[in-house]
Design a protein around this motif. Structure first.
Motif, short mmCIF file in Angstrom:
data_model
loop_
_atom_site.label_atom_id
_atom_site.label_comp_id
_atom_site.label_asym_id
_atom_site.label_seq_id
_atom_site.Cartn_x
_atom_site.Cartn_y
_atom_site.Cartn_z
N LEU A 1 5.52 -14.22 35.20
CA LEU A 1 4.37 -14.29 34.30
C LEU A 1 4.14 -15.69 33.75
N ASP A 2 5.15 -16.54 33.78
CA ASP A 2 4.94 -17.93 33.39
C ASP A 2 3.99 -18.64 34.34
N ASN A 3 3.80 -18.07 35.52
CA ASN A 3 3.00 -18.72 36.56
C ASN A 3 1.67 -18.01 36.82
N VAL A 4 1.27 -17.14 35.91
CA VAL A 4 -0.04 -16.50 36.00
C VAL A 4 -0.82 -16.80 34.72
N MET A 5 -2.11 -16.52 34.76
CA MET A 5 -2.93 -16.67 33.56
C MET A 5 -3.22 -15.29 32.97
N VAL A 6 -2.60 -15.02 31.82
CA VAL A 6 -2.98 -13.85 31.04
C VAL A 6 -4.20 -14.24 30.22
N SER A 7 -5.16 -13.36 30.10
CA SER A 7 -6.43 -13.70 29.45
C SER A 7 -6.21 -14.42 28.13
N TRP A 8 -6.97 -15.49 27.95
CA TRP A 8 -6.82 -16.37 26.79
C TRP A 8 -7.20 -15.65 25.50
N GLY A 9 -6.38 -15.82 24.49
CA GLY A 9 -6.66 -15.23 23.19
C GLY A 9 -5.59 -15.63 22.20
N HIS A 10 -5.45 -14.85 21.13
CA HIS A 10 -4.56 -15.26 20.05
C HIS A 10 -3.09 -15.24 20.44
N ASP A 11 -2.70 -14.37 21.38
CA ASP A 11 -1.30 -14.31 21.82
C ASP A 11 -0.88 -15.63 22.49
N GLU A 12 -1.65 -16.00 23.51
CA GLU A 12 -1.31 -17.19 24.29
C GLU A 12 -1.44 -18.45 23.44
N TYR A 13 -2.46 -18.49 22.59
CA TYR A 13 -2.65 -19.64 21.72
C TYR A 13 -1.46 -19.82 20.78
N LEU A 14 -1.07 -18.75 20.06
CA LEU A 14 0.03 -18.88 19.10
C LEU A 14 1.34 -19.21 19.81
N TYR A 15 1.58 -18.59 20.95
CA TYR A 15 2.79 -18.91 21.72
C TYR A 15 2.86 -20.41 21.99
N ASN A 16 1.77 -21.00 22.42
CA ASN A 16 1.77 -22.43 22.71
C ASN A 16 1.90 -23.29 21.46
N VAL A 17 1.43 -22.77 20.33
CA VAL A 17 1.57 -23.50 19.06
C VAL A 17 3.03 -23.53 18.60
N VAL A 18 3.72 -22.39 18.66
CA VAL A 18 5.04 -22.29 18.02
C VAL A 18 6.23 -22.55 18.94
N LYS A 19 6.03 -22.52 20.25
CA LYS A 19 7.19 -22.60 21.15
C LYS A 19 7.99 -23.89 20.98
N ASP A 20 7.31 -24.99 20.61
CA ASP A 20 8.01 -26.26 20.41
C ASP A 20 8.06 -26.69 18.95
N GLN A 21 7.59 -25.82 18.05
CA GLN A 21 7.57 -26.17 16.63
C GLN A 21 8.35 -25.17 15.78
N SER A 22 9.20 -24.37 16.41
CA SER A 22 9.99 -23.39 15.67
C SER A 22 11.33 -23.23 16.37
N SER A 23 12.24 -22.53 15.69
CA SER A 23 13.54 -22.22 16.28
C SER A 23 13.64 -20.74 16.65
N LEU A 24 12.49 -20.09 16.86
CA LEU A 24 12.51 -18.69 17.27
C LEU A 24 13.15 -18.56 18.64
N PRO A 25 13.92 -17.49 18.86
CA PRO A 25 14.54 -17.29 20.17
C PRO A 25 13.52 -16.86 21.22
N ALA A 26 13.94 -16.86 22.48
CA ALA A 26 13.04 -16.50 23.58
C ALA A 26 12.44 -15.12 23.40
N GLU A 27 13.22 -14.17 22.83
CA GLU A 27 12.71 -12.82 22.63
C GLU A 27 11.55 -12.82 21.62
N GLY A 28 11.69 -13.61 20.56
CA GLY A 28 10.61 -13.70 19.58
C GLY A 28 9.35 -14.31 20.18
#
Length: 300
Positions: free
Chosen positions: A201-228
């Motif tokens: 799924l890292d190599n497909v495009m899931v329809s753009w929206g709040h999920d994908e946007y927030l994931y990209n915002v927080v993945k490098d700006q938080s210490s949340l684990p991969a499950e979060g």
């Protein structure tokens, strides 16, 4: 300074304490995927009743299904990388979002801060770890896209699905995809489309929206684990985590993400009928929790 001598007996006691601490830490790490308890008495048949949903919900999904194309999704991802929209803390973002009512949701008309707190509080009541509580608290903050110049709600909220291959009949209102130009495309309309079997799924495009946007915002700006991060990225991906669609595109890593999305789903969905939360009373607890995983401000 005289040397400190630890007897064999004391050494064994220290080892035993250390082992016990390790056991507790392992237990705490596993508890995130245990069965939810807060919803045990709820009538779950009353949720996600899309066939009897109001016209607002049905019209939303018709528009979303017609406009979420490959071309749009490429454009949206490029625009995300091209600029910063704001810089602020998590609680400030929650307050900013509080005026939005989600047109895609048939289950609630509560403000967004109410839903975020209900989700986090349900996770907290079930004794889930702090990282999961804060994940529940922030999971819908990507809806700020609506205030940052989205084209409407159709590119912000609603169930998500994969673009670039055949639209699954496991999506809600599947007939409305006929109005999407990709539905008739010689490549995009095939089972695998532009993707390879089990590409991940890292190599497909899931329809753009709040999920994908927030994931990209927080993945490098938080210490949340991969499950979060998986809970954030895929919580609206109902045809996948609820209906079993798109498994032909999954790789081994995605099975862990699927577990996470399914563990999170009851808290997102079934907490919507809970009593309203007192935001000001809960604020000190959650601001302390936020500080454990986020800096005081992040880029949006």
């Amino acid at each position: 300074m005289p040397a400190v001598v630890i007897s064999t007996h004391d050494g064994h006691k220290l080892d035993a304490i250390s082992d016990a601490v390790d056991d507790v830490n392992v237990l705490k790490a596993k508890i995130w995927d245990s069965q939810s308890e807060f919803d045990s008495t709820k009538d779950k048949t009353t949720f996600r009743q899309y066939e009897t949903a109001c016209d607002r919900v049905k019209n939303f999904y018709k528009e979303q299904h017609e406009k979420q194309t490959v071309a749009f999704n490429i454009k949206a991802r490029m625009e995300f990388k091209s600029r910063k929209r704001a810089r602020m803390g998590i609680w400030q973002a929650m307050e900013m979002l509080n005026t939005l009512v989600d047109d895609s949701d048939p289950d609630t008309s509560l403000s967004q801060i109410e839903h975020l707190l209900q989700t986090a509080e349900a996770i907290r009541r079930d004794g889930k770890p702090e990282w999961m509580q804060v994940t529940g608290l922030i999971h819908d903050l990507g809806k700020l896209l609506h205030m940052f110049g989205s084209e409407g709600q159709w590119d912000v909220v609603g169930d998500t699905f994969i673009v670039g291959c055949a639209f699954s009949d496991k999506n809600i209102y599947p007939g409305t995809f006929a109005g999407n130009p990709d539905f008739h495309d010689a490549v995009y309309s095939t089972q695998y489309g532009i993707y390879e079997p089990n590409c991940g799924l890292d190599n497909v495009m899931v329809s753009w929206g709040h999920d994908e946007y927030l994931y990209n915002v927080v993945k490098d700006q938080s210490s949340l684990p991969a499950e979060g991060l998986a809970m954030i990225r895929y919580h609206s991906f109902y045809p996948w985590h609820h209906e079993g669609a798109y498994t032909h595109l999954m790789n081994e890593k995605d099975h862990v993400a699927l577990e996470a999305a399914r563990a999170f789903n009851p808290y997102d969905l079934y907490s919507k009928s809970d009593e309203p939360c007192d935001a000001e009373k809960l604020r000190p607890y959650y601001e302390n929790l936020i500080a454990k995983f986020f800096p005081s401000e992040i880029d949006w």
